[in-house]
Design an enzyme around this catalytic site. Structure first.
Site, short mmCIF file in Angstrom:
data_model
loop_
_atom_site.label_atom_id
_atom_site.label_comp_id
_atom_site.label_asym_id
_atom_site.label_seq_id
_atom_site.Cartn_x
_atom_site.Cartn_y
_atom_site.Cartn_z
N GLN A 98 -6.38 -15.60 -12.74
CA GLN A 98 -6.41 -14.19 -13.13
C GLN A 98 -7.51 -13.79 -14.11
OE1 GLN A 98 -3.52 -10.73 -15.11
NE2 GLN A 98 -2.62 -12.67 -14.51
N ARG A 134 -18.71 -31.78 -16.15
CA ARG A 134 -18.51 -33.03 -15.41
C ARG A 134 -19.09 -32.96 -14.00
NH1 ARG A 134 -13.59 -32.79 -18.29
NH2 ARG A 134 -12.48 -31.82 -16.54
N GLU A 173 -1.41 -17.28 -19.74
CA GLU A 173 -1.21 -15.93 -20.28
C GLU A 173 -0.36 -15.92 -21.55
OE1 GLU A 173 -0.86 -12.19 -21.27
OE2 GLU A 173 -2.10 -12.64 -19.53
N ASP A 195 -4.76 -12.71 -19.94
CA ASP A 195 -5.59 -12.93 -18.76
C ASP A 195 -6.50 -11.73 -18.47
OD1 ASP A 195 -5.17 -15.56 -17.80
OD2 ASP A 195 -3.21 -15.02 -17.04
N GLY A 221 1.86 2.78 -36.39
CA GLY A 221 0.72 3.58 -36.82
C GLY A 221 1.11 4.54 -37.92
N GLY A 222 0.26 5.54 -38.13
CA GLY A 222 0.49 6.47 -39.21
C GLY A 222 1.60 7.46 -38.94
#
Length: 409
Positions: free
Chosen positions: A17, A103, A138, A167, A242-243
């Site tokens: 993903q 590799r 994830e 992801d 938040g505010g």
């Protein structure tokens, strides 16, 4: 009309993903994205199948607008072909486990020598340091990037978010980095190494929680509904963080997604009070100001919920929007996939597939006026072998037949 990334060839060595979400955006923006797969194909072609013997929705919804070629990079001739592809590409994107591409013999130094203009973008779980060789998924990225410790309710366990911030969130960070590198190449003529880590991307999306971690030194976080604070940011349920305070309030008839999320701005309290049938609260000094309400937010939203629970969420939405109160209904996946606005904005689109038939997918969230996106189906495994190996690289038809017979492609 041309596309924003016309003429840019992306060699896509990604799977699952985080990488495919990045290269799908680049393909939507007009890049020629060539997905290089092992002859067995990206594992997600077979994961979570709902239609027997067809590519899964997991694959088709992350690999639109791409071309598919197959190449067994454990074969010496395949490596020679790969070198030719690298020399003809602008960007190589990979999200193998740590050390895998090295590799195979194609670390950054080798690739840069082969094509000094190549942008080599890697998506990994972690940056350099003690976590470098950890495997990442994830929810591992969510766990180690700050999301899980701050998601959920105070008396519950750490909780993963349904949004794939580890992801697909990393994928869009990688898009930004790749576009910046392409832009810089216009000035320098040189390619460069691009590295994006899932943990870093999640942390970037959780930056407000680190803001609050530092604010704890000055005392409790008053906008949080929690009563007790230790030395770390707590889980705070559905608080806005938040505010302006916010919460999800119940609506009729009381189903699992019959909720509306409501934000209370200072100017929004009076109309909310009127809607609830409590107009006196607009002038009551115990309720009328944000400061007065701050220490009883639970009661504030309880009062709102006593009103909202008598109405359906769409009715609540209409009444609150009529008063210019910020709010939004909790939309289920069943509602989202049929949402008229999302369909109209081509965020839910129907694509036809030659094996599985028509299916719905998410459209491009980036809207450019001069680079419109047409979502095309994902490629079948190796569908473009003849085009890329034959027409672009110039391999003769008899060699292509031999390479396929010998399992090289």
């Amino acid at each position: 009309m041309g596309k924003a990334l016309d003429g840019v060839r992306i060699l896509d060595m990604t799977h699952v993903q985080s990488g495919p979400s990045c290269t799908q955006i680049l393909a939507w923006l007009g890049a020629d994205v060539v997905k290089l797969e092992a002859p067995g194909g990206d594992i997600t072609r077979r994961q979570l199948r709902d239609v027997p013997d067809a590519d899964s929705l997991y694959f088709t919804m992350l690999n639109a607008n791409k071309k598919s070629i197959t190449l067994n990079l454990k074969n010496d001739r395949a490596k020679e072909i790969f070198v030719d592809l690298v020399k003809r590409s602008d960007v190589l994107v990979e999200n193998f486990g740590p050390g895998t591409i090295e590799r195979l013999g194609f670390g950054w130094e080798t690739l840069h020598e082969l094509n000094p203009k190549l942008i080599f973008a890697s998506i990994k779980g972690f940056g350099e340091g003690p976590y470098t060789n950890f495997k990442a998924y994830e929810v591992v990225a969510q766990a180690m990037g700050g999301s899980m410790s701050t998601t959920g309710f105070e008396d519950g366990p750490p909780t993963a978010t349904g949004a794939q911030i580890g992801d697909s969130g990393t994928g869009i960070h990688a898009v930004a980095a790749i576009l910046a590198a392409l832009y810089q190449r216009n000035a320098t003529g040189r390619g460069q190494r691009v590295a994006v880590a899932m943990q870093h991307s999640v942390l970037n999306l959780c930056r407000v929680k680190l803001r609050d971690q530092q604010r704890l030194a000055a005392g409790p976080l008053t906008e949080y509904p929690n009563e007790d604070f230790g030395d770390e940011v707590p889980r705070s349920g559905n608080a806005s963080g938040g505010g302006q305070p916010g919460w999800a309030v119940k609506c009729a008839p009381g189903g699992p997604n019959d909720y509306v999320y409501v934000i209370i701005q200072p100017q929004g309290w009076a109309p909310i009070a009127r809607l609830m049938g409590r107009p006196e609260l607009a002038d009551d000094p115990e309720w009328s100001t944000p400061e007065a309400r701050l220490n009883k937010l639970a009661k504030v939203f309880q009062i709102i919920e006593e009103w909202s629970s008598q109405h359906g969420k769409w009715e609540v939405l209409a009444k609150l929007n009529a008063e210019n109160v910020p709010c939004g209904p909790i939309l289920s996946t069943a509602e989202l996939i049929e949402d008229e606005s999302l369909v109209g904005n081509e965020m839910i689109v129907t694509v036809d597939h030659p094996v599985r038939g028509p299916f719905k997918t998410v459209g491009c969230p980036l809207k450019l006026s001069d680079s419109p996106v047409e979502v095309e189906r994902s490629p079948l495994l190796g569908e473009h072998n003849d085009e890329i190996f034959g027409q672009v690289l110039g391999l003769p038809e008899d060699e292509l037949v031999s390479l396929k017979a010998n399992g090289v492609i």
